[in-house]
Write a protein that holds these residues in place. Structure first.
Motif, short mmCIF file in Angstrom:
data_model
loop_
_atom_site.label_atom_id
_atom_site.label_comp_id
_atom_site.label_asym_id
_atom_site.label_seq_id
_atom_site.Cartn_x
_atom_site.Cartn_y
_atom_site.Cartn_z
N VAL A 79 8.09 4.04 -7.99
CA VAL A 79 7.31 4.85 -7.06
C VAL A 79 5.98 5.24 -7.72
O VAL A 79 5.94 5.58 -8.91
CB VAL A 79 8.09 6.13 -6.64
CG1 VAL A 79 7.24 7.01 -5.74
CG2 VAL A 79 9.38 5.73 -5.93
N ASP A 80 4.91 5.17 -6.96
CA ASP A 80 3.58 5.48 -7.50
C ASP A 80 3.19 6.94 -7.32
O ASP A 80 2.61 7.55 -8.23
CB ASP A 80 2.52 4.60 -6.82
CG ASP A 80 2.79 3.12 -7.02
OD1 ASP A 80 2.75 2.68 -8.18
OD2 ASP A 80 3.05 2.42 -6.02
N THR A 126 -2.03 -1.12 -2.41
CA THR A 126 -0.75 -0.69 -1.87
C THR A 126 -0.05 0.22 -2.87
O THR A 126 -0.07 -0.05 -4.07
CB THR A 126 0.16 -1.90 -1.56
OG1 THR A 126 -0.48 -2.73 -0.58
CG2 THR A 126 1.51 -1.45 -1.02
N ALA A 127 0.53 1.29 -2.38
CA ALA A 127 1.28 2.21 -3.24
C ALA A 127 2.59 2.58 -2.57
O ALA A 127 2.66 2.70 -1.34
CB ALA A 127 0.46 3.47 -3.53
N ARG A 128 3.59 2.74 -3.38
CA ARG A 128 4.87 3.26 -2.86
C ARG A 128 4.86 4.77 -3.01
O ARG A 128 4.59 5.31 -4.09
CB ARG A 128 6.05 2.65 -3.60
CG ARG A 128 7.40 3.16 -3.10
CD ARG A 128 8.52 2.20 -3.39
NE ARG A 128 8.34 0.94 -2.64
CZ ARG A 128 9.19 -0.09 -2.71
NH1 ARG A 128 10.27 -0.01 -3.47
NH2 ARG A 128 8.96 -1.17 -2.00
N GLN A 137 11.01 6.99 1.29
CA GLN A 137 10.02 6.17 0.61
C GLN A 137 9.35 5.22 1.61
O GLN A 137 9.96 4.80 2.58
CB GLN A 137 10.65 5.35 -0.52
CG GLN A 137 11.18 6.19 -1.67
CD GLN A 137 11.63 5.35 -2.84
OE1 GLN A 137 11.24 4.20 -3.00
NE2 GLN A 137 12.46 5.94 -3.70
N CYS A 138 8.10 4.89 1.33
CA CYS A 138 7.37 3.94 2.17
C CYS A 138 6.29 3.27 1.34
O CYS A 138 5.89 3.78 0.28
CB CYS A 138 6.76 4.63 3.39
SG CYS A 138 5.48 5.81 2.96
N ASP A 139 5.84 2.13 1.81
CA ASP A 139 4.72 1.42 1.21
C ASP A 139 3.51 1.59 2.11
O ASP A 139 3.57 1.29 3.31
CB ASP A 139 5.03 -0.06 1.03
CG ASP A 139 6.06 -0.31 -0.05
OD1 ASP A 139 6.17 0.52 -0.97
OD2 ASP A 139 6.77 -1.33 0.02
N THR A 141 -0.68 0.77 2.62
CA THR A 141 -1.76 -0.13 2.21
C THR A 141 -3.06 0.30 2.84
O THR A 141 -3.13 0.55 4.05
CB THR A 141 -1.44 -1.58 2.62
OG1 THR A 141 -0.22 -2.00 2.00
CG2 THR A 141 -2.56 -2.53 2.19
N ASN A 170 4.76 1.04 5.94
CA ASN A 170 6.02 0.32 6.08
C ASN A 170 7.13 1.24 5.55
O ASN A 170 7.25 1.44 4.34
CB ASN A 170 5.97 -0.99 5.30
CG ASN A 170 7.23 -1.83 5.50
OD1 ASN A 170 8.05 -1.54 6.35
ND2 ASN A 170 7.37 -2.86 4.69
N LEU A 172 10.73 2.41 4.44
CA LEU A 172 11.81 1.69 3.80
C LEU A 172 13.18 2.20 4.22
O LEU A 172 14.12 1.44 4.36
CB LEU A 172 11.66 1.78 2.27
CG LEU A 172 10.32 1.26 1.72
CD1 LEU A 172 10.27 1.44 0.22
CD2 LEU A 172 10.11 -0.19 2.10
#
Length: 369
Positions: A79-80, A126-128, A137-139, A141, A170, A172
């Motif tokens: 995770v970022d 892109t970062a989580r 959690q999600c991605d 962009t 996106n 998760l």
């Protein structure tokens, strides 16, 4: 940032961000007090709550503009960024960090790049992101041509004037974000008996795919589902019935007493009248939303694909395992892309959507000591 003031006001760095159809200041966690009570007092002062006009702060006198984002680098593997969302109210002295907010989520990565928490990549970044409120959690962009954030573009979202650069989200895993499960009662449709001076019974779908929601047919409340926001907010009898239902559903959803909580959200559904999949009017929870929240749209779209929900016979959906569900609201529509499990088409394995965001102002909010 601004120079130090010669006064008894405390400067706290922040960036005022629009995220989707919401707005509020974003802070680095390191710029806020570690003590939760002290932090919440600071946030209330920053927003000017409690006060209907929020005249002495940054709040916009509406729940959608009484929101705060708190961001830090994440220490969770893979995770970022960590994001804590805080919902404030104009007239209440509350800071609610229980629910998610998908609109404010769209502003997290731009804010983090602006503040140097992450480097911008070439083309796109892109970062989580982990939402600390619920563990979701999600991605995300964003566009970063030449390693520089791009806010202008041709993407349009209803509820926001003009166009901007697209931000894709996106999700998760959103099922049971606050409630114990996607269908917290264990049923896709419940018959709820509501007591009080004017008791009534209504069928509802109790669901949480990112946002706890009570979904009911507009016709069961004597309205079409196409009324304006002002009409619905002016219907005090309707709002009283909806609130009575909300209070009755709280325990059934594993949420306990929700009288002082900002969830579950309430949603009236009707057949689409503008070429979409379903028409909605959402309450957040005491006033009608002029559009629909990100995770509320994901949750309503999910209800539409579940056989037996209150949307059955109302929603119009495309065929296939990947569906774009167009959720109509009072100011336009919100498209959600859902992907269903090939073995269990009652299970949503992916939800994706598009938002926009931008910084409005950066500097310091001044807090009375």
């Amino acid at each position: 940032m601004a120079t130090d003031l010669i006064s008894d006001l405390r400067p706290v760095p922040c960036i005022l961000m629009r995220g989707g159809t919401s707005r509020g200041p974003f802070f680095l966690e390191s710029d806020l007090p570690l003590d939760t009570d002290e932090r919440d007092r600071l946030l209330l002062a920053a927003m000017g709550s409690p006060d209907r006009r929020q005249i002495d702060g940054l709040g916009g006198a509406h729940p959608l503009t009484s929101k705060v984002g708190i961001v830090r680098r994440s220490t969770t593997p893979g995770v970022d960024l960590d994001f804590l969302f805080a919902q404030l109210q104009p007239e209440k002295e509350t800071v609610d960090v229980t629910p998610n907010c998908g609109n404010m989520l769209a502003a997290v990565l731009p804010f983090a790049l602006e503040r140097g928490l992450l480097p911008a990549a070439e083309g796109t970044t892109t970062a989580r992101i982990l939402t600390l409120n619920t563990g979701m959690q999600c991605d995300v962009t964003v566009l970063t041509p030449g390693g520089r954030l791009q806010y202008t573009g041709e993407a349009r979202i209803d509820g926001v004037p003009g166009t901007a650069a697209p931000i894709t989200i996106n999700f998760l895993d959103t099922a049971g974000s606050v409630c114990p499960a996607l269908l917290p009662s264990g049923r896709v449709r419940d018959e709820i008996a509501v007591g009080g001076a004017e008791p009534f019974t209504v069928q509802a779908t109790l669901i949480d795919n990112g946002m706890p929601m009570v979904i009911v047919r507009a016709a069961d409340f004597g309205v079409t589902g196409y009324e304006s926001v002002d009409q619905l907010n002016g219907d005090t009898a309707l709002r009283a019935r909806i609130e009575a239902l909300r209070l009755a559903c709280g325990p059934l959803m594993g949420l306990g007493d929700v009288a002082n909580k900002s969830y579950p959200k309430m949603c009236l559904v009707a057949p689409p009248d503008a070429g979409g999949s379903v028409a909605t009017r959402c309450f957040i929870p005491h006033v009608c939303h002029e559009a629909i929240g990100v995770l509320a749209a994901v949750t309503v779209a999910t209800a539409c694909v579940l056989e037996g929900s209150v949307t059955q016979g109302i929603a119009r959906l495309p065929e296939g395992l990947r569906k774009t569900v167009s959720v109509q609201h009072s100011t336009g529509e919100f498209s959600v892309e859902l992907e269903l499990d090939a073995q269990d088409q009652q299970k949503v394995v992916r939800a994706a959507l598009l938002r926009t965001a931008r910084p409005i102002m950066r500097g310091e909010v001044l807090i009375p000591e």
